[in-house]
Design a protein around this motif. Structure first.
Motif, mmCIF file in Angstrom:
data_model
loop_
_atom_site.group_PDB
_atom_site.id
_atom_site.type_symbol
_atom_site.label_atom_id
_atom_site.label_comp_id
_atom_site.label_asym_id
_atom_site.label_seq_id
_atom_site.Cartn_x
_atom_site.Cartn_y
_atom_site.Cartn_z
ATOM 1 N N UNK A 17 0.842 -1.193 0.000
ATOM 2 C CA UNK A 17 0.000 0.000 0.000
ATOM 3 C C UNK A 17 0.875 1.240 0.000
ATOM 4 N N UNK A 18 0.279 2.381 -0.347
ATOM 5 C CA UNK A 18 0.962 3.665 -0.231
ATOM 6 C C UNK A 18 0.833 4.160 1.201
ATOM 7 N N UNK A 19 1.813 4.949 1.629
ATOM 8 C CA UNK A 19 1.773 5.512 2.977
ATOM 9 C C UNK A 19 0.479 6.313 3.153
ATOM 10 N N UNK A 20 -0.229 6.064 4.238
ATOM 11 C CA UNK A 20 -1.488 6.762 4.496
ATOM 12 C C UNK A 20 -2.714 6.061 3.965
ATOM 13 N N UNK B 214 -6.513 -1.219 8.434
ATOM 14 C CA UNK B 214 -5.202 -0.858 8.985
ATOM 15 C C UNK B 214 -4.570 0.236 8.120
ATOM 16 N N UNK B 215 -4.065 1.294 8.762
ATOM 17 C CA UNK B 215 -3.399 2.415 8.084
ATOM 18 C C UNK B 215 -2.010 2.571 8.696
ATOM 19 N N UNK B 216 -0.982 2.695 7.827
ATOM 20 C CA UNK B 216 0.389 2.827 8.332
ATOM 21 C C UNK B 216 1.223 3.651 7.359
ATOM 22 N N UNK B 217 2.328 4.208 7.875
ATOM 23 C CA UNK B 217 3.239 5.006 7.048
ATOM 24 C C UNK B 217 4.564 4.307 6.792
ATOM 25 N N UNK B 218 4.711 3.086 7.355
ATOM 26 C CA UNK B 218 5.925 2.316 7.081
ATOM 27 C C UNK B 218 5.583 0.821 7.117
ATOM 28 N N UNK B 219 6.516 -0.003 6.669
ATOM 29 C CA UNK B 219 6.282 -1.446 6.578
ATOM 30 C C UNK B 219 5.868 -2.010 7.938
ATOM 31 N N UNK B 220 4.979 -2.992 7.894
ATOM 32 C CA UNK B 220 4.546 -3.626 9.137
ATOM 33 C C UNK B 220 4.158 -5.075 8.867
ATOM 34 N N UNK C 151 4.146 -4.230 2.653
ATOM 35 C CA UNK C 151 5.085 -3.221 2.170
ATOM 36 C C UNK C 151 4.360 -1.890 2.041
ATOM 37 N N UNK C 152 4.951 -0.837 2.606
ATOM 38 C CA UNK C 152 4.351 0.500 2.536
ATOM 39 C C UNK C 152 5.271 1.406 1.719
ATOM 40 N N UNK C 153 4.760 1.935 0.613
ATOM 41 C CA UNK C 153 5.540 2.814 -0.264
ATOM 42 C C UNK C 153 5.364 4.266 0.174
ATOM 43 N N UNK C 154 6.489 4.962 0.273
ATOM 44 C CA UNK C 154 6.435 6.378 0.635
ATOM 45 C C UNK C 154 6.128 7.207 -0.598
ATOM 46 N N UNK C 155 5.204 8.101 -0.496
ATOM 47 C CA UNK C 155 4.816 8.976 -1.604
ATOM 48 C C UNK C 155 5.127 10.401 -1.202
#
Length: 491
Positions: free
Chosen positions: A267-270, A326-332, A360-364
């Motif tokens: 997912x993308x961050x946020x 679930x919402x996250x700004x980094x991998x979890x 995997x969380x992608x930073x945008x």
């Protein structure tokens, strides 16, 4: 002498009638049943005591009956008051004071003890209860069968059955298992309950009562509308249960399976993803502890778990379903969920683990403005060339013209700044994000619009979480608050 003796007997007998007070009561009571007692007095003027409580049990007044008889020309009243209480342990029926024709009479105290009724033995009735299992574990389900029989030719005007109260035993009536049929000259009715003991040890199911109103053809009483009926209480047998404890740390008994799923692995961050848990099987799913997630540096929203149960072939089956966002700004990582239950067939504790998921969380990069949102461009200044025409005039006219020019200039600037402020306010209202918020019809639509912007502003985050948690919130009110916050943000 004989005459005096007769006169003496008459006086004594009359006094007995006028002054007789009787308390009719039983020495025992049955748990969960009303204990009924009567106070009866003979006299022309009878005053009963006010009875509200006995040993802290509330007393119900079931009514008063009165009969009148004439003895040697004297009218005697026989008044009877009926009371009821519902005791839970041994108690004392106190002494009562009753005034009859000016005289006070006191009744005797009585200790009333609890008694467990035995199974009714009758040629007209039979009531039996039984279980489909000989041994049980804590939380394990079983079928309790109630079989009531009465003679086919018996005239019954009414059957009364109160739902039984089981101590430390969960119960549920099975509607599709009720049946009625004839057998050897008897009408048979069967009821079935699903039961599950809630604690280990020796448990007891006390005799269950059915009340039958039977038409009494031999009674001498006559009613204009119906025949006389007598009430008969029919009790079942009792059952003793020896319930075995489950192993420590286990509260489920049966056979279950667990499966989980995620909507995406990246997912993308946020952004948010959906995580679902489903447990199916045979056994006491009602006793299952609610599943919670604990993921560091992630925001988790959860739906209320849905538990559905039914009885299939005398077995208690069901399913447990729950969803998370679930919402996250980094991998979890979503950890495994462990399901433990006791398998009665193997007499072992079974442990099943769900799958774990690495997300995997992608930073945008944070954008200064939203797609499609453009800042208003200043209006182009158009140079207007005016032809100057010079007129010769006097000094007074020139001064007057100057004053009018200054006044008009002030008015023009005031109008300009007023229009500009209105235009800026309208531009804020016309922002695409604000338009979407205004058009949203419910909490879910607004959540979908705002979730990507979690983390931009603390006040906005608080409004989003408030919107998610409180489903009864006033949509119009929180919408206005969110719009005010968005207008202050430089997005």
């Amino acid at each position: 002498m004989n005459l005096y003796f007769k006169f003496f007997i008459l006086i004594v007998f009359t006094s007995f009638l006028y002054g007789n007070v009787v308390v009719k009561s039983s020495d025992n009571f049955v748990l969960n049943e009303n204990y009924v007692f009567e106070i009866e007095a003979d006299g022309t003027d009878v005053e009963f005591p006010k009875i509200d409580k006995i040993d802290n049990y509330i007393v119900s007044n079931l009514g008063t009956s009165r009969t009148m008889t004439s003895i040697n020309g004297n009218v005697v009243n026989k008044i009877k008051k009926t009371y009821a209480i519902k005791p839970t342990k041994e108690f004392t029926l106190p002494s009562f004071e009753i005034k009859v024709d000016g005289k006070t009479f006191k009744t005797k105290e009585k200790v009333v003890k609890e008694v467990i009724p035995s199974k009714t033995k009758s040629k007209n009735f039979d009531f039996k209860i039984s279980l489909n299992k000989s041994s049980l574990y804590t939380g394990e389900d079983a079928i309790l069968n109630m079989k009531f029989k009465y003679k086919k030719d018996l005239q019954i005007s009414d059957l009364g059955f109160n739902m039984p109260v089981f101590n430390d035993i969960w119960s549920k009536k099975i509607d599709d298992k009720n049946k009625s049929y004839e057998e050897n000259g008897f009408i048979v009715q069967e009821l079935n309950f699903l039961i599950s003991p809630q604690k280990a040890g020796h448990l007891r199911i006390d005799p269950i009562k059915i009340e039958a109103k039977v038409i009494d053809e031999n009674a001498f009483t006559y009613s204009l509308f119906s025949q006389a009926a007598k009430l008969e209480k029919i009790y079942s047998n009792s059952l003793n249960l020896d319930v075995k404890p489950l192993p420590k740390g286990v509260n489920l008994v049966g056979d279950f399976s667990i499966k989980t799923s995620v909507s995406k692995n990246e997912i993308n961050a946020g952004d948010s993803l959906s995580y679902k848990v489903e447990i199916d099987g045979i056994g006491n799913l009602d006793d299952m502890e609610d599943i919670k997630l604990n993921i560091k540096d992630a925001t988790i929203f959860e739906d209320k778990a849905k538990i559905q149960t039914k009885i299939v072939k005398d077995k208690y089956t069901g399913s447990y379903k729950k969803s998370f966002s679930i919402i996250a700004n980094k991998d979890f990582e979503i950890p495994q969920i462990q399901l433990k239950y006791f398998d009665k067939k193997t007499k072992k504790v079974v442990v099943k683990n769900s799958q774990s998921y690495k997300i995997k969380v992608k930073n945008v990069k944070k954008q200064k403005s939203f797609i499609g949102l453009e800042k208003a461009q200043p209006e182009k200044q158009v140079e207007v060339v005016k032809e100057k025409i010079v007129y010769k005039t006097s000094l007074n006219k020139m001064i007057l013209s100057f004053i009018l020019g200054v006044f008009l200039t002030i008015i023009v600037f005031a109008i300009y700044f007023y229009v500009k402020s209105k235009k800026n306010s309208k531009q804020k209202d016309d922002l695409p994000l604000i338009k979407l918020v205004k058009k949203s019809k419910n909490e879910n639509e607004m959540m979908k619009i705002l979730l990507p912007y979690i983390g931009y502003n603390k006040n906005l985050d608080e409004m989003i979480f408030k919107l998610e948690k409180d489903k009864s919130i006033d949509l119009k009110s929180i919408k206005n608050e969110i719009i005010k916050i968005l207008k202050t943000l430089n997005l």
